[in-house]
Design an enzyme around this catalytic site. Structure first.
Site, PDB file in Angstrom:
ATOM      1  N   LYS A  22       0.808  -1.087   0.231  1.00 50.10           N
ATOM      2  CA  LYS A  22       0.081  -0.007   0.037  1.00 50.10           C
ATOM      3  C   LYS A  22       0.831   1.180   0.017  1.00 50.10           C
ATOM      4  CE  LYS A  22      -1.631   1.683   4.029  1.00 50.10           C
ATOM      5  NZ  LYS A  22      -1.238   2.748   4.617  1.00 50.10           N
ATOM      6  N   ASN A  23       1.906   1.403   0.797  1.00 50.32           N
ATOM      7  CA  ASN A  23       2.731   2.382   1.034  1.00 50.32           C
ATOM      8  C   ASN A  23       3.631   2.681  -0.208  1.00 50.32           C
ATOM      9  OD1 ASN A  23       1.369   2.994   3.258  1.00 50.32           O
ATOM     10  ND2 ASN A  23       2.920   2.215   4.857  1.00 50.32           N
ATOM     11  N   ARG A  96      -4.344  10.732   5.521  1.00 47.34           N
ATOM     12  CA  ARG A  96      -3.499  11.683   5.424  1.00 47.34           C
ATOM     13  C   ARG A  96      -2.659  11.670   4.179  1.00 47.34           C
ATOM     14  NH1 ARG A  96      -1.383  13.727   9.092  1.00 47.34           N
ATOM     15  NH2 ARG A  96       0.649  13.351   8.140  1.00 47.34           N
ATOM     16  N   CYS A 120      -4.091  12.425  13.551  1.00 45.79           N
ATOM     17  CA  CYS A 120      -4.495  11.201  13.633  1.00 45.79           C
ATOM     18  C   CYS A 120      -4.232  10.516  14.867  1.00 45.79           C
ATOM     19  CB  CYS A 120      -3.832  10.777  12.305  1.00 45.79           C
ATOM     20  SG  CYS A 120      -2.467   9.566  12.565  1.00 45.79           S
ATOM     21  N   ARG A 125       1.604  14.474  13.442  1.00 51.09           N
ATOM     22  CA  ARG A 125       2.030  14.185  12.084  1.00 51.09           C
ATOM     23  C   ARG A 125       1.643  15.393  11.108  1.00 51.09           C
ATOM     24  NH1 ARG A 125      -0.437   8.588  10.205  1.00 51.09           N
ATOM     25  NH2 ARG A 125       1.197   8.835   8.797  1.00 51.09           N
ATOM     26  N   ILE A 127       2.839  18.364   8.446  1.00 52.96           N
ATOM     27  CA  ILE A 127       3.608  18.212   7.061  1.00 52.96           C
ATOM     28  C   ILE A 127       4.387  19.216   6.784  1.00 52.96           C
ATOM     29  CG2 ILE A 127       1.745  16.719   6.037  1.00 52.96           C
ATOM     30  CD1 ILE A 127       0.960  19.299   4.344  1.00 52.96           C
ATOM     31  N   ASP A 308       5.832   0.538  11.784  1.00 55.74           N
ATOM     32  CA  ASP A 308       4.210  -0.121  11.398  1.00 55.74           C
ATOM     33  C   ASP A 308       4.390  -1.663  11.837  1.00 55.74           C
ATOM     34  OD1 ASP A 308       4.130   1.711   8.181  1.00 55.74           O
ATOM     35  OD2 ASP A 308       3.777   2.045  10.480  1.00 55.74           O
ATOM     36  N   ILE A 330       9.187   6.789  16.649  1.00 53.19           N
ATOM     37  CA  ILE A 330       8.631   7.472  15.356  1.00 53.19           C
ATOM     38  C   ILE A 330       7.674   8.377  15.688  1.00 53.19           C
ATOM     39  CG2 ILE A 330       7.996   7.310  12.855  1.00 53.19           C
ATOM     40  CD1 ILE A 330      11.047   6.459  13.590  1.00 53.19           C
ATOM     41  N   ARG A 400      -8.198  -0.712   5.577  1.00 57.43           N
ATOM     42  CA  ARG A 400      -7.229   0.361   4.849  1.00 57.43           C
ATOM     43  C   ARG A 400      -6.068  -0.368   4.504  1.00 57.43           C
ATOM     44  NH1 ARG A 400      -6.535   5.832   7.858  1.00 57.43           N
ATOM     45  NH2 ARG A 400      -5.346   5.774   5.999  1.00 57.43           N
TER      46      ARG A 400
HETATM   47  C1  EPZ Z   1       4.719   6.762   6.432  1.00 62.86           C
HETATM   48  O1  EPZ Z   1       4.011   7.918   6.926  1.00 62.86           O
HETATM   49  C2  EPZ Z   1       3.814   5.608   6.104  1.00 62.86           C
HETATM   50  N1  EPZ Z   1       2.894   6.101   5.362  1.00 62.86           N
HETATM   51  C3  EPZ Z   1       3.589   5.299   7.658  1.00 62.86           C
HETATM   52  O2  EPZ Z   1       2.592   4.120   7.719  1.00 62.86           O
HETATM   53  C4  EPZ Z   1       4.574   5.004   8.502  1.00 62.86           C
HETATM   54  O3  EPZ Z   1       4.396   4.669   9.823  1.00 62.86           O
HETATM   55  C5  EPZ Z   1       5.661   6.107   8.422  1.00 62.86           C
HETATM   56  O4  EPZ Z   1       5.952   6.593   7.095  1.00 62.86           O
HETATM   57  C6  EPZ Z   1       6.769   6.181   9.129  1.00 62.86           C
HETATM   58  O5  EPZ Z   1       7.456   4.849   8.675  1.00 62.86           O
HETATM   59  C7  EPZ Z   1       2.828   5.946   4.180  1.00 62.86           C
HETATM   60  O6  EPZ Z   1       3.664   5.753   3.468  1.00 62.86           O
HETATM   61  C8  EPZ Z   1       1.507   6.404   3.319  1.00 62.86           C
HETATM   62  P1  EPZ Z   1       6.859  10.171   8.370  1.00 62.86           P
HETATM   63  P2  EPZ Z   1       4.673   9.407   6.989  1.00 62.86           P
HETATM   64  O7  EPZ Z   1       6.787  11.318   7.735  1.00 62.86           O
HETATM   65  O8  EPZ Z   1       5.478   9.504   5.696  1.00 62.86           O
HETATM   66  C9  EPZ Z   1       7.117  13.379  11.699  1.00 62.86           C
HETATM   67  C10 EPZ Z   1       0.622   2.432   7.877  1.00 62.86           C
HETATM   68  O9  EPZ Z   1       0.386   2.226   8.833  1.00 62.86           O
HETATM   69  N2  EPZ Z   1       7.068  14.485  10.444  1.00 62.86           N
HETATM   70  O10 EPZ Z   1       8.130   9.195   8.044  1.00 62.86           O
HETATM   71  O11 EPZ Z   1       3.370  10.378   7.335  1.00 62.86           O
HETATM   72  C11 EPZ Z   1       5.876  12.769  12.042  1.00 62.86           C
HETATM   73  O12 EPZ Z   1       5.040  13.495  12.736  1.00 62.86           O
HETATM   74  C12 EPZ Z   1       1.234   4.162   7.972  1.00 62.86           C
HETATM   75  O13 EPZ Z   1       0.834   2.039   6.634  1.00 62.86           O
HETATM   76  C13 EPZ Z   1       7.336  15.942  10.806  1.00 62.86           C
HETATM   77  O14 EPZ Z   1       7.268  16.340  12.294  1.00 62.86           O
HETATM   78  O15 EPZ Z   1       5.483   9.238   8.410  1.00 62.86           O
HETATM   79  C14 EPZ Z   1       6.394  11.507  12.628  1.00 62.86           C
HETATM   80  O16 EPZ Z   1       6.912  11.590  14.051  1.00 62.86           O
HETATM   81  C15 EPZ Z   1       0.978   4.818   9.398  1.00 62.86           C
HETATM   82  N3  EPZ Z   1       7.098  16.659  10.036  1.00 62.86           N
HETATM   83  C16 EPZ Z   1       8.155  11.588  11.669  1.00 62.86           C
HETATM   84  O17 EPZ Z   1       8.300  12.519  11.238  1.00 62.86           O
HETATM   85  C17 EPZ Z   1       6.907  16.384   8.538  1.00 62.86           C
HETATM   86  O18 EPZ Z   1       6.657  17.363   7.802  1.00 62.86           O
HETATM   87  C18 EPZ Z   1       8.126  10.256  10.833  1.00 62.86           C
HETATM   88  O19 EPZ Z   1       6.971  10.614  10.025  1.00 62.86           O
HETATM   89  C19 EPZ Z   1       6.737  15.200   8.268  1.00 62.86           C
HETATM   90  C20 EPZ Z   1       6.722  13.941   9.445  1.00 62.86           C
END
Ligand code: EPZ
Length: 432
Positions: A22-23, A96, A120, A125, A127, A308, A330, A400
């Site tokens: 999915k990811n 998201r 969430c 989370r 961006i 995950d 994370i 999902r």
């Molecule tokens: C991706 O989410 C995955 N989703 C998540 O999988 C996964 O848990 C996550 O990466 C970590 O591996 C998809 O790929 C669609 P991050 P993402 O940006 O990209 C912080 C699942 O279960 N952060 O790597 O949203 C954030 O809050 C889902 O399939 C900022 O602060 O995660 C987190 O603490 C859940 N500012 C850390 O970084 C930003 O601009 C890592 O988040 C972006 C992120």
């Protein structure tokens, strides 16, 4: 609202086939926005987030076709005319990762209006790194009424260093950089296999990307990208989930169609716990025929142990002798499954980002609530070994990210069925 009903105690025996990731599929679908030619993606999982992304692209004016028959796992996306480069709150609040359209839309159309995703269940989370990176590429960003608006005549390549490692942040900016003028160097990138899969598709589309899968990615911008055909990598988190299911139930389960090179940290940790596995180039066999010993685990970015898989590992830890300490590095709130596992008999204490699980505790069936995608997976795992019949509510979370999970588990011996309004009841016809 659908529920899953699981009667525990059956060892899982046989072969289960892993679906596409999915990811990886989600960013690859967003990449179709970067060209006016058709992009054909194969091995797409039939999960809710994929349908949501189809709806999102269609709402922008893309022609979205679902593969038919056996090719049901294929989708053709043709973003020829994008009438409204927008992602509405209605769609983004359900998924998201819709923010993955931000970079491609600015790069392709010169403008984008995307709802801020909001928080969430597992954390705030934000961006901010997506937005900061786009500004560094020259986009003008405003935020109001819960939306991010981005405009740019043409993005300009530059060097971007991520303050933190972000998976979709890396993917979003990688896609934006492919059409920017000049070279972009992305530093401190996510190294997840899904990032590399996206880069493989982009290069097939004519992008010039080097270094995907390492902390530094170099992109030479091009003026146009073409259509391409690409097969999505297998889902390493689904594979890891089934590995733990086979171990916990004392089964002998072959996980087919996976990529063991994506499972290094997971296989290493399972070995530490005492789980026996045997890998080939595209499968892993798991034998749960011996006792498990407690083992500490910290979630890290790839190639570390994936966040995950944290909830699923916690379910396994309840069946291991001794105290396991899990540290979630994370996300700030990713232990919701713990209280549900405690209601099934687990001994778990949460202290901030650490959870201490004391096992082995017998688990008993209960009515439990799924709170997010991976938490629901851990409840399914616990239910597979619990004494009695567990009812898991709000299984739309699990739909999902896991394709046909009850069919796959039932085919290897699990006693699992789905109940709920599969088809909303029709009102009785008015009597004449
Ligand atoms: C991706 O989410 C995955 N989703 C998540 O999988 C996964 O848990 C996550 O990466 C970590 O591996 C998809 O790929 C669609 P991050 P993402 O940006 O990209 C912080 C699942 O279960 N952060 O790597 O949203 C954030 O809050 C889902 O399939 C900022 O602060 O995660 C987190 O603490 C859940 N500012 C850390 O970084 C930003 O601009 C890592 O988040 C972006 C992120």
């Amino acid at each position: 609202m659908d529920k899953l009903v699981i009667r525990g105690g059956e060892p899982l025996l046989g072969t289960v086939r892993v679906s596409g990731a999915k990811n990886a599929a989600l960013p690859c679908m967003a990449a179709a926005l970067l060209t006016d030619e058709p992009v054909i993606l194969e091995n797409i999982p039939q999960v809710r987030d994929i349908q949501t992304t189809r709806n999102l692209l269609a709402a922008m004016g893309a022609e979205v076709e679902l593969g038919y028959g056996r090719a049901h796992h294929r989708t053709t996306l043709h973003c020829k005319n994008l009438s409204s480069p927008e992602a509405s709150y209605e769609l983004v609040k359900t998924m998201r990762s819709s923010t993955l359209v931000l970079g491609p839309l600015v790069a392709r159309c010169g403008r984008a209006r995307v709802s801020l995703p909001g928080g969430c269940a597992i954390g705030s989370r934000p961006i901010d790194m997506h937005i900061k990176g786009l500004e560094q590429l020259g986009a003008k960003i405003t935020q109001d009424h819960g939306y991010v608006e981005a405009t740019a005549d043409r993005l300009k390549g530059t060097e971007i260093v991520f303050d933190k490692i972000t998976v979709t942040g890396t993917e979003d900016l990688l896609m934006a950089a492919t059409l920017a003028e000049g070279e972009t160097i992305l530093q401190n990138c996510a190294r997840e296999p899904e990032v590399s899969d996206l880069a493989a598709l982009l290069n097939k589309m004519g992008a010039k990307i080097e270094g995907a899968g390492t902390p530094t990615i170099r992109v030479k911008g091009v003026s146009k990208l073409k259509g391409a055909k690409h097969r999505i990598i297998p889902d390493r988190i689904e594979a890891g989930t089934f590995l733990i299911a086979g171990a916990m139930t004392g089964g002998d389960l072959n996980i087919a169609g996976c990529d063991p090179t994506h499972l290094g940290a997971i296989l290493g940790k399972l070995k530490e716990v005492g789980v026996k596995t045997k890998s080939t180039s595209d499968s892993v066999r798991v034998m749960g025929d011996n006792p498990f010993t407690a083992s500490d685990m910290s979630t890290e970015e790839f190639p570390g142990f994936p966040t995950d898989m944290q909830a699923q590992f916690m379910a396994l830890a309840t069946q291991a002798e001794g105290a396991s300490i899990i540290t979630e590095n994370i996300f700030e709130n990713r232990f919701m499954h713990a209280q549900e596992l405690v209601r099934m008999g687990a001994n778990i204490k949460i202290e901030g980002r650490r959870a201490v699980i004391r096992g082995k505790t017998p688990l008993s069936a209960a009515a439990v609530l799924a709170s997010d995608l991976r938490a629901s997976a851990s409840l399914v795992l616990a239910a597979l070994v619990a004494d009695g019949e567990t009812i898991i509510d709000r299984v739309y979370h699990i739909d999902r990210g896991y394709e046909h999970i009850e069919e796959k588990l039932r085919a290897v011996g699990a006693q699992i069925r789905r109940i709920g309004e599969m088809f909303p009841k029709k009102a009785a016809p008015a009597r004449a």
